[in-house]
Scaffold this motif. Structure first.
Motif, PDB file in Angstrom:
ATOM      1  N   PHE A 148      47.993  34.969  31.383  1.00  0.00           N
ATOM      2  CA  PHE A 148      47.282  33.737  31.071  1.00  0.00           C
ATOM      3  C   PHE A 148      47.641  33.211  29.692  1.00  0.00           C
ATOM      4  N   PRO A 188      48.210  28.380  42.366  1.00  0.00           N
ATOM      5  CA  PRO A 188      48.290  27.455  43.475  1.00  0.00           C
ATOM      6  C   PRO A 188      48.538  26.018  43.012  1.00  0.00           C
ATOM      7  N   ARG A 207      45.068  24.008  39.537  1.00  0.00           N
ATOM      8  CA  ARG A 207      45.118  25.439  39.301  1.00  0.00           C
ATOM      9  C   ARG A 207      43.907  25.867  38.482  1.00  0.00           C
ATOM     10  N   PHE A 226      46.145  38.393  43.700  1.00  0.00           N
ATOM     11  CA  PHE A 226      45.174  38.314  42.605  1.00  0.00           C
ATOM     12  C   PHE A 226      44.258  37.096  42.753  1.00  0.00           C
ATOM     13  N   GLU A 227      44.852  35.934  43.043  1.00  0.00           N
ATOM     14  CA  GLU A 227      44.043  34.715  43.214  1.00  0.00           C
ATOM     15  C   GLU A 227      43.025  34.909  44.331  1.00  0.00           C
ATOM     16  N   PHE A 285      34.614  35.827  34.350  1.00  0.00           N
ATOM     17  CA  PHE A 285      35.988  36.309  34.221  1.00  0.00           C
ATOM     18  C   PHE A 285      36.932  35.163  33.864  1.00  0.00           C
ATOM     19  N   LYS A 339      36.206  33.998  30.172  1.00  0.00           N
ATOM     20  CA  LYS A 339      36.519  34.990  29.140  1.00  0.00           C
ATOM     21  C   LYS A 339      38.000  35.400  29.177  1.00  0.00           C
ATOM     22  N   VAL A 340      38.466  35.816  30.351  1.00  0.00           N
ATOM     23  CA  VAL A 340      39.807  36.404  30.409  1.00  0.00           C
ATOM     24  C   VAL A 340      40.889  35.337  30.594  1.00  0.00           C
ATOM     25  N   VAL A 341      40.628  34.354  31.454  1.00  0.00           N
ATOM     26  CA  VAL A 341      41.655  33.343  31.697  1.00  0.00           C
ATOM     27  C   VAL A 341      41.691  32.319  30.552  1.00  0.00           C
ATOM     28  N   LEU A 393      30.672  40.887  33.363  1.00  0.00           N
ATOM     29  CA  LEU A 393      32.103  41.019  33.078  1.00  0.00           C
ATOM     30  C   LEU A 393      32.624  42.368  33.592  1.00  0.00           C
ATOM     31  N   ARG A 424      35.560  42.922  36.501  1.00  0.00           N
ATOM     32  CA  ARG A 424      36.754  43.759  36.340  1.00  0.00           C
ATOM     33  C   ARG A 424      36.805  44.866  37.382  1.00  0.00           C
TER      34      ARG A 424
END
Lengths: 91, 200
Positions: free
Chosen positions: A55, A71, B25, B132-133, B147, B150-152, B175, B179
């Motif tokens: 990311f 996507p 996206r 993953f998606e 998630f 925070k992560v993306v 969170l 995970r």
């Protein structure tokens, strides 16, 4: 004594914040004795690193010419959005 | 060279052509429903065009658009919450079994499988990121939102708590659940079948 279930939670927390000394110690002692939790921690940490890379690269250093990762927006949706925008702007 | 020449396009056409994939996206990871994602993109682009900025088509403009979209997504969360007049599921009641992975005493019933990550290989592996998606998509609302933010998006914990209106304690639990569920999903759908994937 903390259980494996408690440890799984601490593993996640420890990725983002410094745990209090007592928890840190309990985590370390537990991981020394418990193979399953050690595996869990390694996998969670590796996945987290992978996501950071993915990311960070996607939003930070990716150049404008790069193909957007999937996507993708479906073509029909693009057409609908475009038609809708044109109509709204003409109103 | 692309067969499309962005300079000859009409305004809306330029914006859709240049930004809809990036916006889609972003949106689909957060709302999971394609129709909702489409609506949010429409609103975002309309706001952009109505702001009377001339089209530039650069990365700053994309960042600006994602910023608008981010607020649209948060408005959407709030509207859903109001409409249902219930807490959005935090994954505690339908977590697909985090609780069930452990015995009553908190030991592993099903310990994690033995696999590790070849991150260079995975970074370039489209099939992996599709899985993953899908796994992210399958999470309950709250873990997915936390998630993603925070992560993306790499937002700090305070911002996530404030924007989703959750307590810090709840944030850390959610969170962790996100995970844990992602790890489990990826294990079942990818890493458990790794010999097959390595043999590509």
């Amino acid at each position: 004594m903390l259980s494996c279930k408690d440890i799984a939670r601490l593993v996640s927390d420890s990725l983002d914040r410094k745990l209090p000394p007592r928890q840190r110690l309990e985590l370390r002692l537990h991981l020394m004795m418990c193979g399953a939790c050690s595996t869990y921690r390694r996998q969670i940490t590796e996945l987290n690193r992978l996501f950071q890379r993915r990311f960070h690269d996607a939003t930070g250093s990716r150049s404008d010419d790069a193909e957007p990762s999937p996507p993708r927006c479906p073509e029909e949706a693009k057409e609908r959005i475009e038609a809708w925008l044109k109509q709204r702007l003409n109103d | 060279m692309s067969t499309h020449d962005v300079d000859t396009m009409s305004g809306p056409e330029q914006w859709v052509f240049s930004y809809s994939d990036a916006l889609y996206r972003y949106a689909i990871t957060r709302v999971s429903d394609p129709n909702t994602a489409e609506d949010l993109i429409q609103d975002t682009l309309l706001a952009a065009i109505q702001s009377q900025r001339s089209f530039r088509g650069d990365s700053h403009e994309r960042t600006w658009l994602i910023g608008i979209l981010r607020h649209k997504v948060l408005d959407h969360y709030r509207a859903v919450k109001r409409r249902h007049e219930v807490q959005i599921g935090d994954g505690a009641e339908c977590d697909g079994g985090i609780e069930a992975w452990f015995t009553a005493k908190g030991g592993w019933k099903q310990p994690p499988g033995k696999w590790s990550i070849q991150s260079d290989q995975l970074m370039e592996n489209k099939e992996f990121w599709d899985v993953f998606e899908q796994c992210l998509d399958g999470l309950p609302d709250r873990p997915r939102q936390v998630f993603a933010m925070k992560v993306v998006d790499d937002q700090d914990s305070e911002t996530v708590c404030k924007e989703l209106d959750i307590t810090p304690t709840n944030y850390w639990v959610v969170l962790h659940r996100a995970r844990a569920m992602l790890r489990d999903c990826l294990e079942k759908r990818w890493f458990a079948t790794e010999p097959k994937n390595n043999g590509k």
